[in-house]
Design a protein around this motif. Structure first.
Motif, PDB file in Angstrom:
ATOM      1  N   PHE A   1       0.771  -0.464   0.159  1.00  0.00           N
ATOM      2  CA  PHE A   1      -0.189  -0.204   0.097  1.00  0.00           C
ATOM      3  C   PHE A   1       0.520   1.473  -0.335  1.00  0.00           C
ATOM      4  N   THR A   2       1.620   1.275   0.646  1.00  0.00           N
ATOM      5  CA  THR A   2       2.570   1.925   0.757  1.00  0.00           C
ATOM      6  C   THR A   2       3.479   2.840  -0.459  1.00  0.00           C
ATOM      7  N   ALA A   3       3.567   1.602  -1.387  1.00  0.00           N
ATOM      8  CA  ALA A   3       4.571   2.237  -2.087  1.00  0.00           C
ATOM      9  C   ALA A   3       4.040   2.071  -3.496  1.00  0.00           C
ATOM     10  N   THR A   4       2.415   1.745  -3.354  1.00  0.00           N
ATOM     11  CA  THR A   4       1.900   2.056  -4.275  1.00  0.00           C
ATOM     12  C   THR A   4       1.695   3.776  -4.142  1.00  0.00           C
ATOM     13  N   VAL A   5       0.816   4.303  -2.886  1.00  0.00           N
ATOM     14  CA  VAL A   5       1.347   5.389  -2.596  1.00  0.00           C
ATOM     15  C   VAL A   5       2.255   6.066  -3.587  1.00  0.00           C
ATOM     16  N   LEU A   6       3.460   6.085  -2.942  1.00  0.00           N
ATOM     17  CA  LEU A   6       4.544   6.700  -3.147  1.00  0.00           C
ATOM     18  C   LEU A   6       5.308   6.902  -4.859  1.00  0.00           C
ATOM     19  N   THR A   7       4.818   5.414  -5.524  1.00  0.00           N
ATOM     20  CA  THR A   7       4.560   5.169  -6.844  1.00  0.00           C
ATOM     21  C   THR A   7       3.975   5.779  -7.900  1.00  0.00           C
ATOM     22  N   LEU A   8       2.961   6.575  -6.981  1.00  0.00           N
ATOM     23  CA  LEU A   8       1.466   7.426  -7.857  1.00  0.00           C
ATOM     24  C   LEU A   8       2.275   8.416  -7.838  1.00  0.00           C
ATOM     25  N   MET A   9       2.971   9.207  -6.100  1.00  0.00           N
ATOM     26  CA  MET A   9       3.266  10.280  -6.116  1.00  0.00           C
ATOM     27  C   MET A   9       4.271  10.791  -7.151  1.00  0.00           C
ATOM     28  N   ILE A  10       5.401   9.433  -7.327  1.00  0.00           N
ATOM     29  CA  ILE A  10       6.535  10.295  -8.502  1.00  0.00           C
ATOM     30  C   ILE A  10       6.195   9.650  -9.652  1.00  0.00           C
ATOM     31  N   TRP A  11       4.939   9.643 -10.370  1.00  0.00           N
ATOM     32  CA  TRP A  11       4.321   9.643 -11.108  1.00  0.00           C
ATOM     33  C   TRP A  11       3.301  10.714 -11.659  1.00  0.00           C
ATOM     34  N   ILE A  12       3.242  11.278 -11.071  1.00  0.00           N
ATOM     35  CA  ILE A  12       1.899  12.516 -10.710  1.00  0.00           C
ATOM     36  C   ILE A  12       3.266  13.994 -11.033  1.00  0.00           C
ATOM     37  N   ILE A  13       4.236  13.489  -9.765  1.00  0.00           N
ATOM     38  CA  ILE A  13       5.225  14.287 -10.001  1.00  0.00           C
ATOM     39  C   ILE A  13       6.000  14.566 -11.634  1.00  0.00           C
ATOM     40  N   ASP A  14       6.251  13.721 -12.068  1.00  0.00           N
ATOM     41  CA  ASP A  14       7.305  13.322 -13.111  1.00  0.00           C
ATOM     42  C   ASP A  14       6.718  13.855 -13.620  1.00  0.00           C
ATOM     43  N   THR A  15       4.865  13.192 -14.599  1.00  0.00           N
ATOM     44  CA  THR A  15       4.241  13.904 -15.559  1.00  0.00           C
ATOM     45  C   THR A  15       4.013  15.545 -15.528  1.00  0.00           C
ATOM     46  N   ALA A  16       3.728  16.226 -13.943  1.00  0.00           N
ATOM     47  CA  ALA A  16       3.595  17.725 -14.250  1.00  0.00           C
ATOM     48  C   ALA A  16       4.646  18.572 -14.482  1.00  0.00           C
ATOM     49  N   GLU A  17       6.223  17.930 -14.170  1.00  0.00           N
ATOM     50  CA  GLU A  17       7.741  18.301 -14.603  1.00  0.00           C
ATOM     51  C   GLU A  17       6.532  18.266 -15.886  1.00  0.00           C
ATOM     52  N   SER A  18       7.151  17.399 -16.838  1.00  0.00           N
ATOM     53  CA  SER A  18       6.878  16.478 -18.864  1.00  0.00           C
ATOM     54  C   SER A  18       5.425  17.893 -19.426  1.00  0.00           C
ATOM     55  N   ILE A  19       5.425  18.035 -18.685  1.00  0.00           N
ATOM     56  CA  ILE A  19       4.035  19.044 -19.071  1.00  0.00           C
ATOM     57  C   ILE A  19       3.442  20.568 -18.652  1.00  0.00           C
ATOM     58  N   GLY A  20       4.782  20.476 -18.136  1.00  0.00           N
ATOM     59  CA  GLY A  20       5.661  21.940 -17.609  1.00  0.00           C
ATOM     60  C   GLY A  20       4.550  22.920 -16.268  1.00  0.00           C
ATOM     61  N   ARG A  21       3.925  22.041 -15.553  1.00  0.00           N
ATOM     62  CA  ARG A  21       3.366  22.874 -14.955  1.00  0.00           C
ATOM     63  C   ARG A  21       3.971  23.545 -13.512  1.00  0.00           C
ATOM     64  N   ILE A  22       5.385  21.875 -13.812  1.00  0.00           N
ATOM     65  CA  ILE A  22       6.150  22.726 -11.901  1.00  0.00           C
ATOM     66  C   ILE A  22       7.995  22.676 -12.843  1.00  0.00           C
ATOM     67  N   THR A  23       8.777  23.238 -12.300  1.00  0.00           N
ATOM     68  CA  THR A  23       9.890  23.450 -12.906  1.00  0.00           C
ATOM     69  C   THR A  23      10.663  22.244 -12.323  1.00  0.00           C
ATOM     70  N   GLU A  24      12.032  21.408 -12.886  1.00  0.00           N
ATOM     71  CA  GLU A  24      12.971  20.899 -12.644  1.00  0.00           C
ATOM     72  C   GLU A  24      12.988  21.224 -11.126  1.00  0.00           C
ATOM     73  N   LYS A  25      13.420  22.248 -10.439  1.00  0.00           N
ATOM     74  CA  LYS A  25      13.737  23.114  -9.411  1.00  0.00           C
ATOM     75  C   LYS A  25      12.512  22.341  -8.001  1.00  0.00           C
ATOM     76  N   GLU A  26      11.673  22.686  -8.510  1.00  0.00           N
ATOM     77  CA  GLU A  26      10.326  22.646  -8.119  1.00  0.00           C
ATOM     78  C   GLU A  26      10.115  20.744  -7.915  1.00  0.00           C
ATOM     79  N   THR A  27      10.297  19.740  -8.453  1.00  0.00           N
ATOM     80  CA  THR A  27      10.472  18.546  -8.790  1.00  0.00           C
ATOM     81  C   THR A  27      11.895  18.114  -7.354  1.00  0.00           C
TER      82      THR A  27
END
Length: 369
Positions: free
Chosen positions: A160-186
């Protein structure tokens, strides 16, 4: 009399898996590039209109844990949904949506069918599973592996805990890839998660004695109510599921305000309460008042807390959480997991043996490996 078949029996130690969690999460955080490589290939240059996160049980609860964070970062609708809802309404999903099907063991029949249905309409699909070459990976355009290792136990903990973190890093990575956040924010998000992970071994040490004591008090429990707040909704759902699954007594759970609107009438002299206090805010204040009310009524109440409610109140675990506003679900879940495992043992229940070994076989709710 028909002999009962042995089915889906496990042999691992759930407590060991809880203790593995910090190292597993550290590995996931440090290897996110490789973990997300396949999904990035499919989503590259894709304009995403919305995301659906679908799963059952702990997988659904993990989706709930990240949905608000995902909406904030991506600026689109991110909806946790049970697979049956997608199966019934898949024709209404936008062609530019992404559907992520989550199943730690990769055998959830409903999640697989939901992925098949939306994929037939040309909608991008991603499977997320903790086991390599499992069935679900053949029903999506890409896969994200939950790198927690095989969990040979009857109730998911580290998964469960690993799934939560995996989803979180996927969302953060996707947000950076579409320009919603910067590399520094990541990088800043990564540092915050790292702080939470590094605090986990301390939390496990603090929790052990308390969980051992409270599990003895819960071993004869006949009725449990969990109380928390809206920001802890996923933890509330996971607590209800796991105490029911492992301890096998009636469990209900409510956000504090919802409990006050009628459910208090179901409280009896046999009811035990477990409060999971948010770190601050309106809901915490309301929970403290509710806690005080039932304490004065003579009920035995238990609480998991980031700071002491009152030094004179017994049975409160004062855990030194980091209380990160986005990532504390990763640490709050640890004493909950430890408590349901210890309570099941106090009740002489082997949580690796299902109470009804034929259930999934008859219902077809999980595919046999």
């Amino acid at each position: 009399m028909t002999k009962r078949r042995k089915y889906m029996l496990y042999h691992g130690n759930a407590m060991d898996y809880i203790y593995e969690t910090p190292d597993i999460l550290q590995y996931i955080l440090e290897n996110k590039k490789e973990i997300l490589e396949d999904s990035n290939r499919v989503l590259k240059d894709k304009k995403i209109s919305e995301i659906y996160l679908t799963g059952s049980g702990s997988s659904y609860n993990a989706a709930v844990a990240v949905a608000d964070f995902a909406k904030k970062l991506l600026g689109i609708r991110v909806t946790p949904v049970y697979p049956v809802m997608l199966i019934e309404d898949y024709e209404f999903i936008s062609k530019s949506a992404v559907v992520t099907g989550i199943s730690q063991q990769g055998t959830s029949a409903a999640v697989i069918k939901a992925l098949d249905d939306v994929r037939e309409r040309g909608i991008a699909t991603i499977s997320m599973t903790g086991e390599y070459d499992t069935e679900i990976t053949r029903h999506a355009d890409a896969n994200i592996y939950i790198e927690c290792g095989y969990e040979d136990a009857g109730a998911t903990t580290k998964g469960f805990t690993a799934t939560v973190l995996t989803l979180m890093i996927w969302i953060i990575d996707t947000a950076e890839s579409i320009g919603r956040i910067t590399e520094k924010e990541t990088e800043n998000y990564k540092k915050r998660i790292d702080v939470v992970i590094k605090n986990m071994k301390n939390i496990l040490q603090i929790s052990k004695l308390w969980c051992s004591e409270i599990s003895e008090k819960l071993k004869d429990n006949e009725d449990m109510i969990l109380i928390s707040g809206n920001k802890m909704k996923s933890l509330l759902l996971e607590g209800i599921l796991k105490f029911s699954e492992t301890c096998r007594f009636p469990v209900r759970g409510y956000e504090a305000e919802e409990f006050m609107h009628g459910m208090y009438n179901a409280v009896t002299s046999k009811t035990n309460f477990l409060y999971i206090f948010p770190p601050n805010g309106y809901e915490r204040n309301r929970m403290e008042k509710l806690f005080d009310y039932y304490t004065k009524q003579g009920y035995c109440l238990f609480g998991i807390n980031s700071k002491q409610v009152d030094e004179n109140i017994k049975y409160i675990l004062n855990c030194k959480f980091t209380d990160d506003p986005e990532f504390s679900i990763l640490e709050y879940i640890l004493p909950v997991q430890m408590l349901f495992v210890m309570t099941s043992r106090a009740r002489k229940i082997d949580l690796n043996i299902p109470s009804d070994p034929d259930f999934h076989r008859y219902m077809g709710s999980k595919l046999e490996k």
